[in-house]
Enzyme design. Sequence first.
Site, PDB file in Angstrom:
ATOM      1  N   THR A   1       0.834  -1.208   0.000  1.00 18.92           N
ATOM      2  CA  THR A   1       0.000   0.000   0.000  1.00 18.92           C
ATOM      3  C   THR A   1       0.870   1.260   0.000  1.00 18.92           C
ATOM      4  O   THR A   1       0.680   2.156  -0.828  1.00 18.92           O
ATOM      5  CB  THR A   1      -0.900   0.009   1.267  1.00 18.92           C
ATOM      6  OG1 THR A   1      -1.596  -1.236   1.315  1.00 18.92           O
ATOM      7  CG2 THR A   1      -1.879   1.152   1.252  1.00 18.92           C
ATOM      8  N   VAL A   2       1.822   1.323   0.904  1.00 16.72           N
ATOM      9  CA  VAL A   2       2.622   2.547   1.025  1.00 16.72           C
ATOM     10  C   VAL A   2       3.744   2.578  -0.018  1.00 16.72           C
ATOM     11  O   VAL A   2       3.933   3.587  -0.719  1.00 16.72           O
ATOM     12  CB  VAL A   2       3.206   2.697   2.451  1.00 16.72           C
ATOM     13  CG1 VAL A   2       3.970   4.010   2.575  1.00 16.72           C
ATOM     14  CG2 VAL A   2       2.103   2.624   3.500  1.00 16.72           C
TER      15      VAL A   2
ATOM     16  N   GLU B   1       8.809  10.232   9.493  1.00 14.05           N
ATOM     17  CA  GLU B   1       7.597  11.050   9.655  1.00 14.05           C
ATOM     18  C   GLU B   1       6.315  10.220   9.548  1.00 14.05           C
ATOM     19  O   GLU B   1       5.340  10.444  10.280  1.00 14.05           O
ATOM     20  CB  GLU B   1       7.587  12.153   8.582  1.00 14.05           C
ATOM     21  CG  GLU B   1       6.482  13.151   8.714  1.00 14.05           C
ATOM     22  CD  GLU B   1       6.537  13.906  10.037  1.00 14.05           C
ATOM     23  OE1 GLU B   1       7.396  14.777  10.192  1.00 14.05           O
ATOM     24  OE2 GLU B   1       5.717  13.617  10.924  1.00 14.05           O
TER      25      GLU B   1
ATOM     26  N   ILE C   1       0.353  13.403   8.901  1.00 13.14           N
ATOM     27  CA  ILE C   1       0.479  14.614   9.734  1.00 13.14           C
ATOM     28  C   ILE C   1       1.957  14.851  10.071  1.00 13.14           C
ATOM     29  O   ILE C   1       2.614  13.955  10.594  1.00 13.14           O
ATOM     30  CB  ILE C   1      -0.310  14.469  11.061  1.00 13.14           C
ATOM     31  CG1 ILE C   1      -1.784  14.193  10.762  1.00 13.14           C
ATOM     32  CG2 ILE C   1      -0.143  15.704  11.926  1.00 13.14           C
ATOM     33  CD1 ILE C   1      -2.614  13.905  12.009  1.00 13.14           C
TER      34      ILE C   1
ATOM     35  N   LYS D   1       3.013   4.300  18.591  1.00 17.37           N
ATOM     36  CA  LYS D   1       3.190   5.682  18.120  1.00 17.37           C
ATOM     37  C   LYS D   1       3.459   6.614  19.299  1.00 17.37           C
ATOM     38  O   LYS D   1       4.304   7.499  19.232  1.00 17.37           O
ATOM     39  CB  LYS D   1       1.941   6.128  17.348  1.00 17.37           C
ATOM     40  CG  LYS D   1       1.722   5.303  16.078  1.00 17.37           C
ATOM     41  CD  LYS D   1       0.332   5.523  15.521  1.00 17.37           C
ATOM     42  CE  LYS D   1       0.082   4.661  14.297  1.00 17.37           C
ATOM     43  NZ  LYS D   1      -1.335   4.626  13.908  1.00 17.37           N
TER      44      LYS D   1
ATOM     45  N   GLY E   1      -3.345   5.241   5.010  1.00 20.74           N
ATOM     46  CA  GLY E   1      -3.706   5.174   3.593  1.00 20.74           C
ATOM     47  C   GLY E   1      -2.483   5.433   2.744  1.00 20.74           C
ATOM     48  O   GLY E   1      -1.551   6.124   3.169  1.00 20.74           O
TER      49      GLY E   1
HETATM   50  N1  LIG Z   1      -0.893   1.301   5.170  1.00 22.30           N
HETATM   51  C1  LIG Z   1      -0.895   2.433   5.855  1.00 22.30           C
HETATM   52  O1  LIG Z   1      -1.824   3.205   5.790  1.00 22.30           O
HETATM   53  C2  LIG Z   1       0.281   2.788   6.724  1.00 22.30           C
HETATM   54  C3  LIG Z   1       0.278   4.014   7.416  1.00 22.30           C
HETATM   55  C4  LIG Z   1       1.394   4.386   8.186  1.00 22.30           C
HETATM   56  C5  LIG Z   1       2.454   3.513   8.268  1.00 22.30           C
HETATM   57  N2  LIG Z   1       2.401   2.314   7.631  1.00 22.30           N
HETATM   58  C6  LIG Z   1       3.561   1.420   7.749  1.00 22.30           C
HETATM   59  O2  LIG Z   1       4.139   1.245   6.478  1.00 22.30           O
HETATM   60  C7  LIG Z   1       4.723  -0.041   6.388  1.00 22.30           C
HETATM   61  C8  LIG Z   1       4.172  -0.765   5.165  1.00 22.30           C
HETATM   62  O3  LIG Z   1       2.769  -0.892   5.296  1.00 22.30           O
HETATM   63  P1  LIG Z   1       1.831  -1.326   4.071  1.00 22.30           P
HETATM   64  O4  LIG Z   1       0.439  -1.064   4.527  1.00 22.30           O
HETATM   65  O5  LIG Z   1       2.313  -0.715   2.814  1.00 22.30           O
HETATM   66  O6  LIG Z   1       2.091  -2.904   4.045  1.00 22.30           O
HETATM   67  P2  LIG Z   1       1.738  -3.940   2.882  1.00 22.30           P
HETATM   68  O7  LIG Z   1       0.728  -3.376   1.963  1.00 22.30           O
HETATM   69  O8  LIG Z   1       1.461  -5.240   3.553  1.00 22.30           O
HETATM   70  O9  LIG Z   1       3.112  -4.070   2.062  1.00 22.30           O
HETATM   71  C9  LIG Z   1       4.223  -4.741   2.561  1.00 22.30           C
HETATM   72  C10 LIG Z   1       5.206  -4.915   1.431  1.00 22.30           C
HETATM   73  O10 LIG Z   1       6.376  -5.535   1.953  1.00 22.30           O
HETATM   74  C11 LIG Z   1       6.794  -6.541   1.032  1.00 22.30           C
HETATM   75  N3  LIG Z   1       7.558  -7.546   1.749  1.00 22.30           N
HETATM   76  C12 LIG Z   1       7.144  -8.466   2.639  1.00 22.30           C
HETATM   77  N4  LIG Z   1       8.171  -9.229   3.048  1.00 22.30           N
HETATM   78  C13 LIG Z   1       9.274  -8.759   2.390  1.00 22.30           C
HETATM   79  C14 LIG Z   1      10.630  -9.122   2.377  1.00 22.30           C
HETATM   80  N5  LIG Z   1      11.090 -10.134   3.120  1.00 22.30           N
HETATM   81  N6  LIG Z   1      11.481  -8.425   1.567  1.00 22.30           N
HETATM   82  C15 LIG Z   1      11.040  -7.419   0.802  1.00 22.30           C
HETATM   83  N7  LIG Z   1       9.746  -7.023   0.770  1.00 22.30           N
HETATM   84  C16 LIG Z   1       8.883  -7.697   1.565  1.00 22.30           C
HETATM   85  C17 LIG Z   1       5.513  -7.091   0.437  1.00 22.30           C
HETATM   86  O11 LIG Z   1       5.838  -7.715  -0.803  1.00 22.30           O
HETATM   87  P3  LIG Z   1       4.720  -8.311  -1.808  1.00 22.30           P
HETATM   88  O12 LIG Z   1       3.914  -7.151  -2.243  1.00 22.30           O
HETATM   89  O13 LIG Z   1       5.503  -8.900  -2.906  1.00 22.30           O
HETATM   90  O14 LIG Z   1       3.957  -9.307  -1.012  1.00 22.30           O
HETATM   91  C18 LIG Z   1       4.702  -5.797   0.278  1.00 22.30           C
HETATM   92  O15 LIG Z   1       4.996  -5.175  -0.944  1.00 22.30           O
HETATM   93  C19 LIG Z   1       4.423  -0.727   7.734  1.00 22.30           C
HETATM   94  O16 LIG Z   1       5.508  -0.558   8.606  1.00 22.30           O
HETATM   95  C20 LIG Z   1       3.226   0.042   8.249  1.00 22.30           C
HETATM   96  O17 LIG Z   1       3.128   0.029   9.661  1.00 22.30           O
HETATM   97  C21 LIG Z   1       1.357   1.943   6.843  1.00 22.30           C
END
Ligand SMILES: NC(=O)c1ccc[n+]([C@@H]2O[C@H](COP(=O)([O-])OP(=O)(O)OC[C@H]3O[C@@H](n4cnc5c(N)ncnc54)[C@H](OP(=O)(O)O)[C@@H]3O)[C@@H](O)[C@H]2O)c1
Length: 437
Positions: free
Chosen positions: A14-15, A131, A138, A207, A304
């Site tokens: 997602t991010v 951030e 924010i 957080k 998001g």
């Molecule tokens: N989503 C939000 O709104 C949000 C907001 C603030 C902070 N965050 C933080 O941002 C981070 C990512 O969140 P997300 O929501 O984007 O997670 P996500 O959608 O689950 O994406 C995780 C990504 O990591 C990849 N991945 C998993 N294992 C891996 C490995 N061993 N080596 C390399 N890549 C690997 C996955 O690959 P595949 O795609 O190939 O499976 C996927 O692309 C987290 O720390 C989360 O707490 C997220």
Amino acid sequence: MAEALRVGIAGLGTVGASVARVLNEKAAELTRQCGRDIVVTAVSARDPKRDRGVDLSAAKWFDDAVKMAETADIDVFVELIGGDEGPAHASVKAALEAGRHVVTANKALLAKHGVALAEIAEKKGVLLNYEAAVAGGIPVIKTMREALAGNQVTRVFGILNGTCNYILTRMEAEGISFDACLKDAQRLGYAEADPTFDIEGHDTAHKLSILTSLAFGTRIAANDIYMEGISNITQADIRAAAELGYRIKLLGVAQRTESGIEQRVHPTMVPTASVIAQVHGVTNAVAIETDILGELLLSGPGAGGNATASAVVGDIADIAKSRPGFQHAPVFGWPARELKPYKKAQMRSHAGGYFIRLTVHDRIGVFAAIAKRMADNDISLESIVQQAAGPETQAQKTVILVTHETTEAAVRKAVEGVTKDGHLTDKPQVIRIERAE
Ligand SMILES: NC(=O)c1ccc[n+]([C@@H]2O[C@H](COP(=O)([O-])OP(=O)(O)OC[C@H]3O[C@@H](n4cnc5c(N)ncnc54)[C@H](OP(=O)(O)O)[C@@H]3O)[C@@H](O)[C@H]2O)c1
């Protein structure tokens, strides 16, 4: 023009995919603002075949994020994998040790390893920017780390979990139960299939632990947070709160007190007229109270792809604008080695107002007995109201008390006393009241 900043992104979910897309779409603006190009030269995720909705053909693919962190031709390693151990931790550590700047959105990682990682970053003279890890889009980290120089923070508190705020907002607006609301939030994608981490307060606590460190210059102490979730909040609480001029929010609060620093996450009553009470749905907000400024409130989207990418791209742009040889600001506002040990204030000594809702047998003398238990514990009451229960529970009554400032210890002892007296027909409900402007 300076050489392009080369970026490696690990995690394209997602991010990560949103960050890659924003860097592509806003390339010209970013170049103008930073005085150099920002190019994604390396990426890593699990599945190399998955369509990420963005052209990454110019970037070198790595199956192994740690290898990318160590060997790719990059200046900045962007960690968007998630998790407090495993590839996220190993790759961030490897990148810092290799002298690369790091940007991460990973609160769980920072809550657990933030100080140790900051020590490596500062030793290597590179930036560790995060951030997006607190309140998504924010800009609260920058505000606390840079804009509030000279201010002494006395309290920082916020709505840091969109899922909880969404549920509480709908419970109030529609009069539906916590369970019904949670099911609907899951159906709409606002809550995870396993929502425990969000609704029991763990996400807010991660957080908060980062904000506490920034606010008070202490080492991160994510395991020392008092935590209560929102799953026992009922319609009776929400209605009573509204009648008394309050709204219930799940807050993370860090506060300096005479006996140490309080870190607590729990449902909280805030005055309906306060600014934080107007923060609805999935929106996040952080209030920072300082000696010079008073109370500052920042609010906006806390999660998001786009909102989080906005914060991550801002962090990358800061690195693009930084100049080699220039001393970077410490990761948590103070040099990591100088962060003070966290001195925990005991929850029992927490001082504040309390809302207490008791369901009692409809018997003569109960009301007086409750008032006596309060008085015996030096609790002064702002109000005490007795309500008849519905017709199906005629043998019961509800007693709602609002206290003036008292201590957690006194409230616990008084409620224990009332329970021992045998007057209660249901579990007592106690909700702390938080001062807010
Ligand atoms: N989503 C939000 O709104 C949000 C907001 C603030 C902070 N965050 C933080 O941002 C981070 C990512 O969140 P997300 O929501 O984007 O997670 P996500 O959608 O689950 O994406 C995780 C990504 O990591 C990849 N991945 C998993 N294992 C891996 C490995 N061993 N080596 C390399 N890549 C690997 C996955 O690959 P595949 O795609 O190939 O499976 C996927 O692309 C987290 O720390 C989360 O707490 C997220």
